[in-house]
Motif scaffolding. Structure first.
Motif, short mmCIF file in Angstrom:
data_model
loop_
_atom_site.label_atom_id
_atom_site.label_comp_id
_atom_site.label_asym_id
_atom_site.label_seq_id
_atom_site.Cartn_x
_atom_site.Cartn_y
_atom_site.Cartn_z
N LEU A 76 0.83 -1.30 -0.03
CA LEU A 76 0.01 -0.09 0.12
C LEU A 76 0.84 1.20 -0.02
CD1 LEU A 76 -2.95 1.24 0.41
CD2 LEU A 76 -2.47 1.23 2.91
N LYS A 77 0.63 2.13 -1.12
CA LYS A 77 1.51 3.43 -0.87
C LYS A 77 0.52 4.62 -1.00
CE LYS A 77 5.13 5.89 -3.70
NZ LYS A 77 6.12 5.74 -4.64
N ALA A 78 1.10 5.72 -0.16
CA ALA A 78 0.33 6.93 -0.29
C ALA A 78 1.04 7.88 -1.00
CB ALA A 78 0.00 7.24 1.17
N SER A 79 0.43 8.58 -1.92
CA SER A 79 0.82 9.71 -2.74
C SER A 79 0.65 10.79 -1.97
CB SER A 79 0.52 9.77 -4.18
OG SER A 79 0.91 10.92 -5.08
N ASP A 80 1.75 11.82 -2.00
CA ASP A 80 1.38 13.16 -1.47
C ASP A 80 0.83 14.10 -2.11
OD1 ASP A 80 3.63 13.71 -2.94
OD2 ASP A 80 4.89 14.38 -1.19
N LYS A 81 0.40 13.83 -3.38
CA LYS A 81 -0.20 14.79 -4.45
C LYS A 81 -1.68 14.82 -4.47
CE LYS A 81 3.76 14.47 -7.41
NZ LYS A 81 4.50 13.64 -6.76
N VAL A 82 -2.22 15.95 -4.45
CA VAL A 82 -3.71 16.10 -4.62
C VAL A 82 -4.04 16.12 -5.91
CG1 VAL A 82 -5.59 17.72 -4.14
CG2 VAL A 82 -3.79 17.76 -2.66
N LEU A 83 -4.77 14.89 -6.40
CA LEU A 83 -5.28 14.80 -7.91
C LEU A 83 -6.55 14.71 -7.95
CD1 LEU A 83 -2.49 12.01 -8.14
CD2 LEU A 83 -2.35 14.43 -8.96
N SER A 84 -7.33 15.20 -7.36
CA SER A 84 -8.81 15.20 -7.38
C SER A 84 -9.60 15.93 -6.57
CB SER A 84 -9.51 13.67 -7.57
OG SER A 84 -9.48 13.09 -6.50
N TYR A 85 -11.03 16.23 -6.89
CA TYR A 85 -11.74 16.89 -6.15
C TYR A 85 -12.73 16.20 -5.66
CZ TYR A 85 -9.94 21.61 -7.45
OH TYR A 85 -8.98 22.87 -7.79
N TYR A 86 -13.44 15.91 -4.32
CA TYR A 86 -14.31 14.98 -3.76
C TYR A 86 -15.37 15.83 -3.51
CZ TYR A 86 -16.55 11.81 -0.73
OH TYR A 86 -17.60 10.85 -0.17
N ARG A 87 -16.48 15.53 -4.18
CA ARG A 87 -17.69 16.38 -4.09
C ARG A 87 -18.31 16.08 -2.94
NH1 ARG A 87 -19.58 19.56 -8.36
NH2 ARG A 87 -18.85 18.22 -9.84
N GLN A 88 -18.62 16.93 -1.94
CA GLN A 88 -19.72 16.59 -0.87
C GLN A 88 -21.04 17.08 -1.23
OE1 GLN A 88 -18.98 18.99 2.79
NE2 GLN A 88 -20.12 17.50 4.04
N HIS A 89 -21.88 16.32 -1.01
CA HIS A 89 -23.55 16.54 -1.14
C HIS A 89 -24.36 15.49 -0.42
CE1 HIS A 89 -23.83 13.35 -4.10
NE2 HIS A 89 -22.63 13.72 -4.61
N GLU A 90 -25.60 15.69 -0.57
CA GLU A 90 -26.59 15.14 0.29
C GLU A 90 -26.68 13.35 -0.10
OE1 GLU A 90 -28.66 16.76 -2.96
OE2 GLU A 90 -27.31 17.44 -1.59
N ASN A 91 -26.33 13.15 -1.27
CA ASN A 91 -26.09 11.87 -1.89
C ASN A 91 -25.01 10.94 -1.42
OD1 ASN A 91 -29.05 11.91 -2.36
ND2 ASN A 91 -28.58 12.90 -4.16
N ASN A 92 -23.85 11.58 -0.84
CA ASN A 92 -22.67 10.77 -0.88
C ASN A 92 -23.03 9.55 -0.12
OD1 ASN A 92 -20.83 13.81 -0.59
ND2 ASN A 92 -20.49 12.28 -2.08
N THR A 93 -22.20 8.36 -0.73
CA THR A 93 -22.32 7.06 0.25
C THR A 93 -21.72 7.15 1.37
OG1 THR A 93 -22.53 6.05 -2.02
CG2 THR A 93 -21.85 4.66 0.11
N VAL A 94 -20.55 7.66 1.62
CA VAL A 94 -19.73 7.77 2.77
C VAL A 94 -19.68 8.96 3.58
CG1 VAL A 94 -17.35 7.57 3.63
CG2 VAL A 94 -18.07 6.19 1.77
N TRP A 95 -19.74 10.25 2.81
CA TRP A 95 -19.71 11.50 3.64
C TRP A 95 -21.11 12.13 3.35
CZ3 TRP A 95 -15.77 16.17 2.42
CH2 TRP A 95 -16.07 17.08 3.39
#
Length: 314
Positions: free
Chosen positions: A196-215
């Motif tokens: 498992l590897k973690a990249s330190d680069k921001v590569l996307s926007y995660y959209r928050q809204h009322e229908n998110n499965t997790v958030w």
């Protein structure tokens, strides 16, 4: 001089369900990647809005897109399982229907994955209009290497930030449908092998809204605290049992997880779980590495059912 080896095909596995509102922006961000040798496999879980029509329109315009429609609604975990199973690329990038990828996302993750099975990037949360929120998500430490037990209580690997190798699927796929979240399961399997590897680069926007499965947008709590906590404990216990039954853990990890389960599952019987606290004092770095305040989290999860019931009268 030898000819340059062609770049391997990378599949993008996307799942859709009533995602018409944000889908075009996400599709455009995937199709405009700087890494060009991609296929986009989309499985629609019986959408009832205009999602399918939009997908078919895009597929007519771009031959890299293949759209599959389920005969019945199967839920997001099994939908991703199906989408990944339809991918032919050596690598697979997971895609939600409502986020926005930076143009270099696939290229950067492909260049950085090395011998690992899964690499995941940083993400920036945005609201439903695409405005930066200024929060971190998920709000936990970012882990890499061999750390499967640290991913049992929470998760730092979001699916749409990930690039995986087919080798990971060979190990993870048999038990996928038994897991509550596909991305957490993929992360645990990769971490069980130290891949498992973690990249330190921001590569996307995660959209928050009322229908998110997790958030999802926070709402007021209307049930007793002990009932909510009991439900959380039962969910984690079910997940732990599924992981143990999948038999993917190596070395001492399986025995440690079984011991943790024996203590953690006593929530319904105790006021305060002193046995769990003692266990986590000894193995805190193994199970609590995700949490930035380990002692605070340890105190919280050791509170039993009767703690919440008794204190409710004070």
């Amino acid at each position: 001089m030898t000819a340059r080896e062609p770049l391997p095909k990378i599949s993008v596995a996307m799942c859709t369900y009533n995602g018409e509102r944000f889908l075009a922006e996400q599709l455009d961000s995937i199709l405009n990647q700087t890494y060009k040798n991609i296929e986009l496999v989309i499985v629609d879980d019986l959408s009832t809005d205009g999602t399918l029509l939009l997908l078919e329109e895009y597929a007519r315009r771009d031959g890299r897109i293949r759209v599959i429609r389920n005969g019945q609604n199967i839920g997001f975990v099994r939908n991703f399982e199906k989408a990944m199973g339809e991918c032919s690329g050596r690598f697979i990038a997971l895609a939600d229907q409502d986020d926005i990828w930076f143009p270099e996302k696939i290229e950067v993750l492909h260049n950085e994955i090395g011998e690992n099975w899964l690499i995941y990037s940083e993400i920036s949360p945005v609201d439903f209009e695409g405005n930066l929120i200024g929060e971190s998500f998920p709000n936990v430490n970012r882990l890499e290497g061999r750390c499967p037990l640290a991913l049992m209580l929470n998760n730092c690997v979001t699916g749409h930030a990930s690039l995986i190798k087919q080798e990971l699927l060979l190990v993870a796929m048999p038990a996928m449908s038994n897991m509550p979240f596909h991305d957490q399961w993929l992360a645990i399997v990769a971490a069980s092998r130290g891949k498992l590897k973690a990249s330190d680069k921001v590569l996307s926007y995660y959209r928050q809204h009322e229908n998110n499965t997790v958030w999802k947008t926070k709402s007021k709590r209307i049930e007793a605290k002990y009932l909510k906590t009991l439900r959380d404990v039962e969910r984690v216990c079910h997940f732990i049992r599924a992981v143990l039954e999948a038999d993917i853990l190596v070395g001492d990890d399986k025995e440690l997880l079984e011991e943790f389960y024996a203590y953690y599952s006593r929530y319904n019987k105790v006021f305060y779980n002193f046995k769990l606290r003692s266990f986590l004092k000894k193995h805190g770095d193994t199970f609590l590495a995700l949490f930035r305040q380990q002692e605070k989290y340890r105190r919280r999860i050791c509170r039993g059912k009767w703690y919440f019931i008794f204190l409710a009268f004070w």
